[in-house]
Design a protein around this motif. Sequence first.
Motif, PDB file in Angstrom:
ATOM      1  N   GLU A  46       0.813  -1.223   0.000  1.00 42.13           N
ATOM      2  CA  GLU A  46       0.000   0.000   0.000  1.00 42.13           C
ATOM      3  C   GLU A  46       0.844   1.269   0.000  1.00 42.13           C
ATOM      4  O   GLU A  46       0.455   2.267  -0.604  1.00 42.13           O
ATOM      5  N   GLN A  47       1.978   1.245   0.662  1.00 47.39           N
ATOM      6  CA  GLN A  47       2.845   2.418   0.744  1.00 47.39           C
ATOM      7  C   GLN A  47       3.792   2.538  -0.450  1.00 47.39           C
ATOM      8  O   GLN A  47       4.552   3.496  -0.543  1.00 47.39           O
ATOM      9  N   GLY A  48       3.736   1.573  -1.362  1.00 49.70           N
ATOM     10  CA  GLY A  48       4.606   1.611  -2.533  1.00 49.70           C
ATOM     11  C   GLY A  48       6.038   1.225  -2.243  1.00 49.70           C
ATOM     12  O   GLY A  48       6.942   1.548  -3.008  1.00 49.70           O
ATOM     13  N   LEU A  49       6.257   0.517  -1.136  1.00 52.53           N
ATOM     14  CA  LEU A  49       7.604   0.072  -0.777  1.00 52.53           C
ATOM     15  C   LEU A  49       7.958  -1.237  -1.472  1.00 52.53           C
ATOM     16  O   LEU A  49       9.132  -1.575  -1.598  1.00 52.53           O
ATOM     17  N   THR A  50       6.942  -1.981  -1.901  1.00 50.59           N
ATOM     18  CA  THR A  50       7.097  -3.208  -2.674  1.00 50.59           C
ATOM     19  C   THR A  50       6.150  -3.098  -3.859  1.00 50.59           C
ATOM     20  O   THR A  50       4.964  -2.846  -3.677  1.00 50.59           O
ATOM     21  N   PHE A  51       6.683  -3.256  -5.073  1.00 51.51           N
ATOM     22  CA  PHE A  51       5.857  -3.067  -6.266  1.00 51.51           C
ATOM     23  C   PHE A  51       5.397  -4.348  -6.935  1.00 51.51           C
ATOM     24  O   PHE A  51       4.285  -4.430  -7.419  1.00 51.51           O
ATOM     25  N   GLU A  52       6.244  -5.336  -7.013  1.00 51.13           N
ATOM     26  CA  GLU A  52       5.941  -6.528  -7.798  1.00 51.13           C
ATOM     27  C   GLU A  52       5.512  -7.702  -6.920  1.00 51.13           C
ATOM     28  O   GLU A  52       6.347  -8.389  -6.349  1.00 51.13           O
ATOM     29  N   PRO A  53       4.208  -7.948  -6.830  1.00 54.18           N
ATOM     30  CA  PRO A  53       3.747  -9.094  -6.043  1.00 54.18           C
ATOM     31  C   PRO A  53       4.009 -10.405  -6.782  1.00 54.18           C
ATOM     32  O   PRO A  53       4.129 -10.425  -8.014  1.00 54.18           O
ATOM     33  N   LEU A  54       4.108 -11.482  -6.030  1.00 51.97           N
ATOM     34  CA  LEU A  54       4.205 -12.806  -6.628  1.00 51.97           C
ATOM     35  C   LEU A  54       2.922 -13.107  -7.393  1.00 51.97           C
ATOM     36  O   LEU A  54       1.833 -12.633  -7.016  1.00 51.97           O
ATOM     37  N   HIS A  55       3.029 -13.916  -8.428  1.00 51.00           N
ATOM     38  CA  HIS A  55       1.848 -14.290  -9.215  1.00 51.00           C
ATOM     39  C   HIS A  55       0.782 -14.939  -8.325  1.00 51.00           C
ATOM     40  O   HIS A  55      -0.407 -14.653  -8.458  1.00 51.00           O
ATOM     41  N   SER A  56       1.213 -15.787  -7.398  1.00 50.25           N
ATOM     42  CA  SER A  56       0.258 -16.452  -6.508  1.00 50.25           C
ATOM     43  C   SER A  56      -0.469 -15.441  -5.620  1.00 50.25           C
ATOM     44  O   SER A  56      -1.656 -15.615  -5.315  1.00 50.25           O
ATOM     45  N   THR A  57       0.209 -14.369  -5.241  1.00 41.68           N
ATOM     46  CA  THR A  57      -0.426 -13.321  -4.441  1.00 41.68           C
ATOM     47  C   THR A  57      -1.484 -12.602  -5.266  1.00 41.68           C
ATOM     48  O   THR A  57      -2.599 -12.363  -4.792  1.00 41.68           O
ATOM     49  N   VAL A  58      -1.150 -12.283  -6.507  1.00 40.80           N
ATOM     50  CA  VAL A  58      -2.108 -11.619  -7.401  1.00 40.80           C
ATOM     51  C   VAL A  58      -3.329 -12.510  -7.591  1.00 40.80           C
ATOM     52  O   VAL A  58      -4.474 -12.036  -7.523  1.00 40.80           O
ATOM     53  N   GLU A  59      -3.117 -13.798  -7.786  1.00 44.73           N
ATOM     54  CA  GLU A  59      -4.234 -14.740  -7.956  1.00 44.73           C
ATOM     55  C   GLU A  59      -5.159 -14.728  -6.747  1.00 44.73           C
ATOM     56  O   GLU A  59      -6.386 -14.660  -6.890  1.00 44.73           O
ATOM     57  N   ARG A  60      -4.580 -14.821  -5.551  1.00 41.24           N
ATOM     58  CA  ARG A  60      -5.398 -14.883  -4.324  1.00 41.24           C
ATOM     59  C   ARG A  60      -6.194 -13.591  -4.118  1.00 41.24           C
ATOM     60  O   ARG A  60      -7.386 -13.629  -3.790  1.00 41.24           O
ATOM     61  N   VAL A  61      -5.542 -12.452  -4.284  1.00 37.72           N
ATOM     62  CA  VAL A  61      -6.210 -11.173  -4.050  1.00 37.72           C
ATOM     63  C   VAL A  61      -7.293 -10.946  -5.104  1.00 37.72           C
ATOM     64  O   VAL A  61      -8.406 -10.515  -4.774  1.00 37.72           O
ATOM     65  N   ALA A  62      -7.005 -11.236  -6.362  1.00 36.41           N
ATOM     66  CA  ALA A  62      -7.994 -11.057  -7.427  1.00 36.41           C
ATOM     67  C   ALA A  62      -9.220 -11.934  -7.172  1.00 36.41           C
ATOM     68  O   ALA A  62     -10.363 -11.474  -7.298  1.00 36.41           O
ATOM     69  N   SER A  63      -8.986 -13.170  -6.795  1.00 38.00           N
ATOM     70  CA  SER A  63     -10.089 -14.087  -6.508  1.00 38.00           C
ATOM     71  C   SER A  63     -10.916 -13.572  -5.331  1.00 38.00           C
ATOM     72  O   SER A  63     -12.158 -13.557  -5.385  1.00 38.00           O
ATOM     73  N   PHE A  64     -10.257 -13.141  -4.281  1.00 41.06           N
ATOM     74  CA  PHE A  64     -10.944 -12.624  -3.102  1.00 41.06           C
ATOM     75  C   PHE A  64     -11.794 -11.400  -3.439  1.00 41.06           C
ATOM     76  O   PHE A  64     -12.935 -11.282  -2.993  1.00 41.06           O
ATOM     77  N   ALA A  65     -11.253 -10.481  -4.248  1.00 39.90           N
ATOM     78  CA  ALA A  65     -11.937  -9.222  -4.547  1.00 39.90           C
ATOM     79  C   ALA A  65     -12.937  -9.341  -5.689  1.00 39.90           C
ATOM     80  O   ALA A  65     -13.695  -8.400  -5.937  1.00 39.90           O
ATOM     81  N   GLY A  66     -12.941 -10.463  -6.393  1.00 42.60           N
ATOM     82  CA  GLY A  66     -13.868 -10.640  -7.497  1.00 42.60           C
ATOM     83  C   GLY A  66     -13.508  -9.802  -8.714  1.00 42.60           C
ATOM     84  O   GLY A  66     -14.391  -9.331  -9.429  1.00 42.60           O
ATOM     85  N   VAL A  67     -12.217  -9.624  -8.946  1.00 46.87           N
ATOM     86  CA  VAL A  67     -11.741  -8.881 -10.111  1.00 46.87           C
ATOM     87  C   VAL A  67     -10.734  -9.756 -10.853  1.00 46.87           C
ATOM     88  O   VAL A  67     -10.238 -10.738 -10.315  1.00 46.87           O
ATOM     89  N   SER A  68     -10.429  -9.382 -12.093  1.00 41.20           N
ATOM     90  CA  SER A  68      -9.432 -10.139 -12.839  1.00 41.20           C
ATOM     91  C   SER A  68      -8.034  -9.762 -12.357  1.00 41.20           C
ATOM     92  O   SER A  68      -7.831  -8.687 -11.781  1.00 41.20           O
ATOM     93  N   GLN A  69      -7.096 -10.648 -12.630  1.00 40.69           N
ATOM     94  CA  GLN A  69      -5.711 -10.355 -12.265  1.00 40.69           C
ATOM     95  C   GLN A  69      -5.205  -9.125 -13.018  1.00 40.69           C
ATOM     96  O   GLN A  69      -4.476  -8.315 -12.457  1.00 40.69           O
ATOM     97  N   GLU A  70      -5.597  -8.989 -14.260  1.00 44.28           N
ATOM     98  CA  GLU A  70      -5.169  -7.823 -15.043  1.00 44.28           C
ATOM     99  C   GLU A  70      -5.748  -6.538 -14.466  1.00 44.28           C
ATOM    100  O   GLU A  70      -5.046  -5.527 -14.374  1.00 44.28           O
ATOM    101  N   GLN A  71      -7.024  -6.552 -14.068  1.00 48.77           N
ATOM    102  CA  GLN A  71      -7.598  -5.358 -13.427  1.00 48.77           C
ATOM    103  C   GLN A  71      -6.797  -4.983 -12.188  1.00 48.77           C
ATOM    104  O   GLN A  71      -6.514  -3.816 -11.956  1.00 48.77           O
ATOM    105  N   LEU A  72      -6.452  -5.973 -11.405  1.00 52.49           N
ATOM    106  CA  LEU A  72      -5.763  -5.742 -10.142  1.00 52.49           C
ATOM    107  C   LEU A  72      -4.381  -5.131 -10.338  1.00 52.49           C
ATOM    108  O   LEU A  72      -3.947  -4.306  -9.545  1.00 52.49           O
ATOM    109  N   THR A  73      -3.708  -5.503 -11.409  1.00 53.36           N
ATOM    110  CA  THR A  73      -2.332  -5.049 -11.605  1.00 53.36           C
ATOM    111  C   THR A  73      -2.164  -3.959 -12.653  1.00 53.36           C
ATOM    112  O   THR A  73      -1.100  -3.356 -12.736  1.00 53.36           O
ATOM    113  N   HIS A  74      -3.210  -3.698 -13.454  1.00 52.36           N
ATOM    114  CA  HIS A  74      -3.053  -2.744 -14.552  1.00 52.36           C
ATOM    115  C   HIS A  74      -3.979  -1.533 -14.488  1.00 52.36           C
ATOM    116  O   HIS A  74      -3.780  -0.572 -15.223  1.00 52.36           O
TER     117      HIS A  74
END
Length: 87
Positions: A46-74
């Motif tokens: 959230e603070q921009g101290l880490t930019f590149e999440p692991l693919h598995s992290t993107v998958e979990r968060v996207a699934s939880f939030a009901g959005v696509s992985q591309e929406q979440l990262t782009h």
Amino acid sequence: MAEKKTAREPGCFGKNLAVIRAALHLSQEQLGEKVGLSRQQVYRYEQGLTFEPLHSTVERVASFAGVSQEQLTHTLLREGDIHVDGR
């Protein structure tokens, strides 16, 4: 021809984590528990101290939030974009 991907906006993932938390009225710790991250890692994204999440992290968060992985990262999400079942 290969599909062209749009460039990621720097910090988009972290900004979107903050939007997801606000939409669901969760603390950093609570969101972390739901998506398998520590409170410290949620803070760092959230603070921009880490930019590149692991693919598995993107998958979990996207699934939880009901959005696509591309929406979440782009793209920057709005609270209305979040579609979580069983908050």
